[in-house]
Design a protein around this motif. Structure first.
Motif, PDB file in Angstrom:
ATOM      1  N   GLY A  80       0.804  -1.215   0.000  1.00 42.47           N
ATOM      2  CA  GLY A  80       0.000   0.000   0.000  1.00 42.47           C
ATOM      3  C   GLY A  80       0.838   1.267   0.000  1.00 42.47           C
ATOM      4  N   PHE A  81       0.171   2.395  -0.263  1.00 43.26           N
ATOM      5  CA  PHE A  81       0.818   3.708  -0.318  1.00 43.26           C
ATOM      6  C   PHE A  81      -0.026   4.715   0.461  1.00 43.26           C
ATOM      7  CE2 PHE A  81       2.143   1.437  -4.090  1.00 43.26           C
ATOM      8  CZ  PHE A  81       3.485   1.744  -4.217  1.00 43.26           C
ATOM      9  N   LEU A  82       0.603   5.835   0.808  1.00 43.21           N
ATOM     10  CA  LEU A  82      -0.155   6.928   1.406  1.00 43.21           C
ATOM     11  C   LEU A  82      -1.235   7.390   0.435  1.00 43.21           C
ATOM     12  CD1 LEU A  82       2.534   9.223   3.106  1.00 43.21           C
ATOM     13  CD2 LEU A  82       0.858   7.760   4.213  1.00 43.21           C
ATOM     14  N   PRO A  83      -2.404   7.798   0.937  1.00 44.06           N
ATOM     15  CA  PRO A  83      -3.490   8.210   0.033  1.00 44.06           C
ATOM     16  C   PRO A  83      -3.196   9.545  -0.647  1.00 44.06           C
ATOM     17  CG  PRO A  83      -4.096   8.611   2.306  1.00 44.06           C
ATOM     18  CD  PRO A  83      -2.797   7.858   2.352  1.00 44.06           C
ATOM     19  N   GLU A  84      -3.880   9.757  -1.740  1.00 45.24           N
ATOM     20  CA  GLU A  84      -3.786  11.041  -2.442  1.00 45.24           C
ATOM     21  C   GLU A  84      -4.662  12.067  -1.720  1.00 45.24           C
ATOM     22  OE1 GLU A  84      -2.143  12.021  -5.078  1.00 45.24           O
ATOM     23  OE2 GLU A  84      -1.498  10.223  -6.160  1.00 45.24           O
ATOM     24  N   VAL A  85      -4.126  13.261  -1.483  1.00 42.17           N
ATOM     25  CA  VAL A  85      -4.901  14.337  -0.879  1.00 42.17           C
ATOM     26  C   VAL A  85      -4.561  15.641  -1.593  1.00 42.17           C
ATOM     27  CG1 VAL A  85      -5.011  13.256   1.405  1.00 42.17           C
ATOM     28  CG2 VAL A  85      -3.126  14.803   0.871  1.00 42.17           C
ATOM     29  N   GLY A  86      -5.459  16.617  -1.473  1.00 42.43           N
ATOM     30  CA  GLY A  86      -5.202  17.937  -2.036  1.00 42.43           C
ATOM     31  C   GLY A  86      -5.428  17.994  -3.528  1.00 42.43           C
ATOM     32  N   PRO A  87      -5.100  19.130  -4.131  1.00 43.33           N
ATOM     33  CA  PRO A  87      -5.315  19.310  -5.576  1.00 43.33           C
ATOM     34  C   PRO A  87      -4.381  18.440  -6.401  1.00 43.33           C
ATOM     35  CG  PRO A  87      -4.062  21.143  -4.676  1.00 43.33           C
ATOM     36  CD  PRO A  87      -4.492  20.305  -3.497  1.00 43.33           C
ATOM     37  N   TYR A  88      -4.784  18.183  -7.624  1.00 49.04           N
ATOM     38  CA  TYR A  88      -3.975  17.353  -8.516  1.00 49.04           C
ATOM     39  C   TYR A  88      -2.719  18.106  -8.937  1.00 49.04           C
ATOM     40  CZ  TYR A  88      -2.363  14.832 -12.603  1.00 49.04           C
ATOM     41  OH  TYR A  88      -1.590  14.162 -13.513  1.00 49.04           O
ATOM     42  N   THR A  89      -1.580  17.451  -8.804  1.00 50.69           N
ATOM     43  CA  THR A  89      -0.302  17.978  -9.289  1.00 50.69           C
ATOM     44  C   THR A  89       0.445  16.830  -9.948  1.00 50.69           C
ATOM     45  OG1 THR A  89       0.864  17.486  -7.219  1.00 50.69           O
ATOM     46  CG2 THR A  89      -0.205  19.643  -7.387  1.00 50.69           C
ATOM     47  N   ASP A  90       1.619  17.128 -10.443  1.00 47.22           N
ATOM     48  CA  ASP A  90       2.447  16.081 -11.037  1.00 47.22           C
ATOM     49  C   ASP A  90       3.115  15.212  -9.982  1.00 47.22           C
ATOM     50  OD1 ASP A  90       1.858  16.836 -13.616  1.00 47.22           O
ATOM     51  OD2 ASP A  90       3.537  18.266 -13.737  1.00 47.22           O
ATOM     52  N   TYR A  91       2.983  15.590  -8.700  1.00 42.03           N
ATOM     53  CA  TYR A  91       3.624  14.844  -7.614  1.00 42.03           C
ATOM     54  C   TYR A  91       2.600  14.485  -6.557  1.00 42.03           C
ATOM     55  CZ  TYR A  91       8.083  16.357  -9.602  1.00 42.03           C
ATOM     56  OH  TYR A  91       9.138  16.577 -10.441  1.00 42.03           O
ATOM     57  N   HIS A  92       2.948  13.502  -5.733  1.00 38.78           N
ATOM     58  CA  HIS A  92       2.110  13.072  -4.626  1.00 38.78           C
ATOM     59  C   HIS A  92       2.258  14.072  -3.478  1.00 38.78           C
ATOM     60  CE1 HIS A  92       0.742  10.457  -1.278  1.00 38.78           C
ATOM     61  NE2 HIS A  92       0.032   9.846  -2.205  1.00 38.78           N
ATOM     62  N   ASN A  93       1.167  14.770  -3.156  1.00 38.10           N
ATOM     63  CA  ASN A  93       1.249  15.904  -2.235  1.00 38.10           C
ATOM     64  C   ASN A  93       1.706  15.508  -0.832  1.00 38.10           C
ATOM     65  OD1 ASN A  93       0.344  17.689  -4.230  1.00 38.10           O
ATOM     66  ND2 ASN A  93      -1.794  17.202  -3.794  1.00 38.10           N
ATOM     67  N   LEU A  94       1.134  14.437  -0.285  1.00 42.57           N
ATOM     68  CA  LEU A  94       1.509  14.018   1.057  1.00 42.57           C
ATOM     69  C   LEU A  94       2.986  13.642   1.138  1.00 42.57           C
ATOM     70  CD1 LEU A  94      -1.277  11.837   2.746  1.00 42.57           C
ATOM     71  CD2 LEU A  94      -0.269  13.974   3.540  1.00 42.57           C
ATOM     72  N   THR A  95       3.495  13.031   0.075  1.00 45.15           N
ATOM     73  CA  THR A  95       4.904  12.652   0.054  1.00 45.15           C
ATOM     74  C   THR A  95       5.795  13.884   0.070  1.00 45.15           C
ATOM     75  OG1 THR A  95       4.401  10.613  -1.150  1.00 45.15           O
ATOM     76  CG2 THR A  95       6.672  11.409  -1.254  1.00 45.15           C
ATOM     77  N   LEU A  96       5.400  14.920  -0.667  1.00 43.08           N
ATOM     78  CA  LEU A  96       6.177  16.160  -0.659  1.00 43.08           C
ATOM     79  C   LEU A  96       6.196  16.781   0.732  1.00 43.08           C
ATOM     80  CD1 LEU A  96       5.029  17.835  -4.010  1.00 43.08           C
ATOM     81  CD2 LEU A  96       7.165  16.617  -3.561  1.00 43.08           C
ATOM     82  N   LEU A  97       5.049  16.823   1.395  1.00 43.78           N
ATOM     83  CA  LEU A  97       4.994  17.391   2.749  1.00 43.78           C
ATOM     84  C   LEU A  97       5.826  16.564   3.724  1.00 43.78           C
ATOM     85  CD1 LEU A  97       1.188  18.304   2.973  1.00 43.78           C
ATOM     86  CD2 LEU A  97       3.120  19.866   2.648  1.00 43.78           C
ATOM     87  N   LEU A  98       5.761  15.258   3.584  1.00 42.04           N
ATOM     88  CA  LEU A  98       6.530  14.387   4.461  1.00 42.04           C
ATOM     89  C   LEU A  98       8.023  14.573   4.226  1.00 42.04           C
ATOM     90  CD1 LEU A  98       6.285  12.198   6.616  1.00 42.04           C
ATOM     91  CD2 LEU A  98       6.276  10.494   4.785  1.00 42.04           C
ATOM     92  N   GLY A  99       8.418  14.721   2.966  1.00 45.09           N
ATOM     93  CA  GLY A  99       9.826  14.950   2.658  1.00 45.09           C
ATOM     94  C   GLY A  99      10.337  16.252   3.249  1.00 45.09           C
ATOM     95  N   ILE A 100       9.525  17.312   3.176  1.00 45.98           N
ATOM     96  CA  ILE A 100       9.915  18.600   3.771  1.00 45.98           C
ATOM     97  C   ILE A 100      10.089  18.449   5.284  1.00 45.98           C
ATOM     98  CG2 ILE A 100       9.134  20.951   4.230  1.00 45.98           C
ATOM     99  CD1 ILE A 100       7.738  20.875   1.475  1.00 45.98           C
ATOM    100  N   ALA A 101       9.165  17.728   5.923  1.00 44.51           N
ATOM    101  CA  ALA A 101       9.252  17.523   7.374  1.00 44.51           C
ATOM    102  C   ALA A 101      10.501  16.735   7.745  1.00 44.51           C
ATOM    103  CB  ALA A 101       8.005  16.798   7.866  1.00 44.51           C
ATOM    104  N   VAL A 102      10.803  15.675   6.982  1.00 43.10           N
ATOM    105  CA  VAL A 102      11.996  14.864   7.262  1.00 43.10           C
ATOM    106  C   VAL A 102      13.261  15.694   7.099  1.00 43.10           C
ATOM    107  CG1 VAL A 102      13.396  12.931   6.406  1.00 43.10           C
ATOM    108  CG2 VAL A 102      10.931  12.655   6.690  1.00 43.10           C
TER     109      VAL A 102
END
Length: 415
Positions: free
Chosen positions: A187-209
């Motif tokens: 499984g993967f983290l769910p998609e949230v937020g507006p559509y972009t070329d990237y997975h939004n939750l993953t981007l936020l998680l990467g910034i936090a890390v």
């Protein structure tokens, strides 16, 4: 008594009695001292980077494509989980040969509960972890309190759990699993937020890390300075921060351009942070290092060595159970052949990642690095078409080189 490793990799104990900083010596001398104090960790990081670059070129860029990176994480997740537990057991001065068979046994037990008895998968998950803890406690009792060598006890456990797997499954695979259980591995983290070329939750998680990693580096440097330890020169420290930022950014964008962060990667991240903190900062972690470095001295210092060893094997049992369920979820079946050679992969990952055969040395991060070295080697060699026979030869040479490097460093320090 063994000395635990520091949480950062830029600090080392000064050898001349002078405080850290420019007054303690020239820039070159400071860098050399810092590298010597963490040579295994730096060496494995450099080796991992070189292996990635080599296979990225050799495979014409296939190695770091988003799909392959995701597969690399999912395919090696169970070995990395086992490597964390194995590293702790080795630090305590022991070994566990039963983890592969125990992983298979727990996966089989979970399969029988879910498929044949319709047990809800969250309940089966909890029961399976308890089975792993009980198995680890069984072996830990004989090792810690009866005094039988861990090699013998876990060898017996390997045979016992392998036979138990065959009995539970009656020689046949049991499948399929509920979708929720499968998501543990696929499984993967769910998609949230507006559509972009990237997975939004993953981007936020990467910034936090990235923010947490930079904060920890500054915090570790500040603590090292307060204790009078040698520090990396500012230029090299900033270069290190830049390297961390680049690695986190590339990895985040790679995952975000596919389906995002796999669930199993979140599990690995939680284990890395939790056990890393436990081994660095807790009394239990320090006692584990002390026992592995010099058990008689640790006992004389008041360390309850039997209890610490017992808990190390209970923990190994729980992690073996978790690895077994991750593997079963990936296959979507409980199979009699699951877990074969998992213990060898986990032991190799621990030693490549900096564990010492004599105990008392190693880090949880090192176990992850060692597992990634093996994982990238396996994946890269498969992509370029190297046969499994030659793959085994190469991995054996890598393991021998890592342990030989450790022995060489000890002799050099001793002289």
């Amino acid at each position: 008594m063994a000395q635990t490793q520091t949480s950062g990799i830029e600090a080392s104990t000064p050898t001349d009695g002078k405080p850290g900083g420019p007054a303690g010596g020239g820039v070159g001398q400071q860098l050399v001292q810092a590298l010597r104090g963490n040579i295994r960790q730096y060496g494995m990081l450099v080796a991992l980077a070189l292996i990635i670059v080599l296979f990225q070129i050799w495979t014409d860029g296939t190695l770091l494509k988003p799909l392959n990176v995701t597969n690399l994480v999912q395919q090696n997740s169970y070995i990395l989980i086992l490597a964390i537990g194995m590293m702790i057991v080795i630090i305590a001065g022991h070994i566990d040969l039963s983890v592969g068979s125990l992983a298979a046994f727990v996966g089989a037990a979970a399969a029988v509960m879910m498929v044949k008895h319709d047990v809800p998968w969250p309940v089966a998950l909890v029961v399976a972890l308890l089975i792993g803890a009980a198995a680890g406690a069984w072996q830990g009792f004989w090792i810690a309190y009866v005094g039988i060598p861990s090699f013998i006890v876990t060898l017996a456990g390997m045979l016992l759990f392998r036979g138990g797997t065959q009995i539970l499954l009656q020689g046949q695979s049991v499948a399929p699993f509920p979708r929720g259980f499968q998501k543990i591995s696929s499984g993967f983290l769910p998609e949230v937020g507006p559509y972009t070329d990237y997975h939004n939750l993953t981007l936020l998680l990467g910034i936090a890390v990235l923010a947490i990693a930079v904060f920890q580096e500054f915090r570790g440097r500040r603590q090292a300075a307060s204790f009078g330890l040698e520090l990396l020169p500012v230029g090299f420290f900033l270069a290190k921060l830049a390297a961390i930022a680049a690695a986190v950014t590339v990895f985040t964008l790679t995952l975000a351009s596919y389906h995002g962060v796999p669930i199993v990667l979140l599990i690995l991240g939680a284990l890395l942070v939790g056990f890393g903190y436990l081994m660095r900062n807790s009394i239990l972690g320090r006692h584990t290092y002390a026992i592995g470095g010099n058990e008689p001295a640790a006992r004389l210092s008041g360390v309850k060595s039997k209890r610490v060893v017992f808990l190390a094997f209970v923990n190994m049992g729980v992690l073996a159970a978790l690895a077994g369920m991750v593997f079963a979820a990936r296959l979507n079946a409980g199979t009699p052949q699951a877990g074969i050679n998992f213990e060898l992969e986990a032991i190799a990952a621990a030693f490549i990642g900096g564990a010492s055969a004599s105990g008392g040395v190693g880090t949880v991060l090192g176990a992850i690095i060692g597992g990634l070295v093996l994982g990238v080697l396996n994946n890269g060699m498969s992509l370029v078409g190297i046969g499994t026979d030659y793959q085994q030869v190469i991995k054996g040479l890598v393991l021998l080189a890592a342990v030989g490097f450790d022995v060489y460093n000890k002799r050099k320090v001793g002289s």
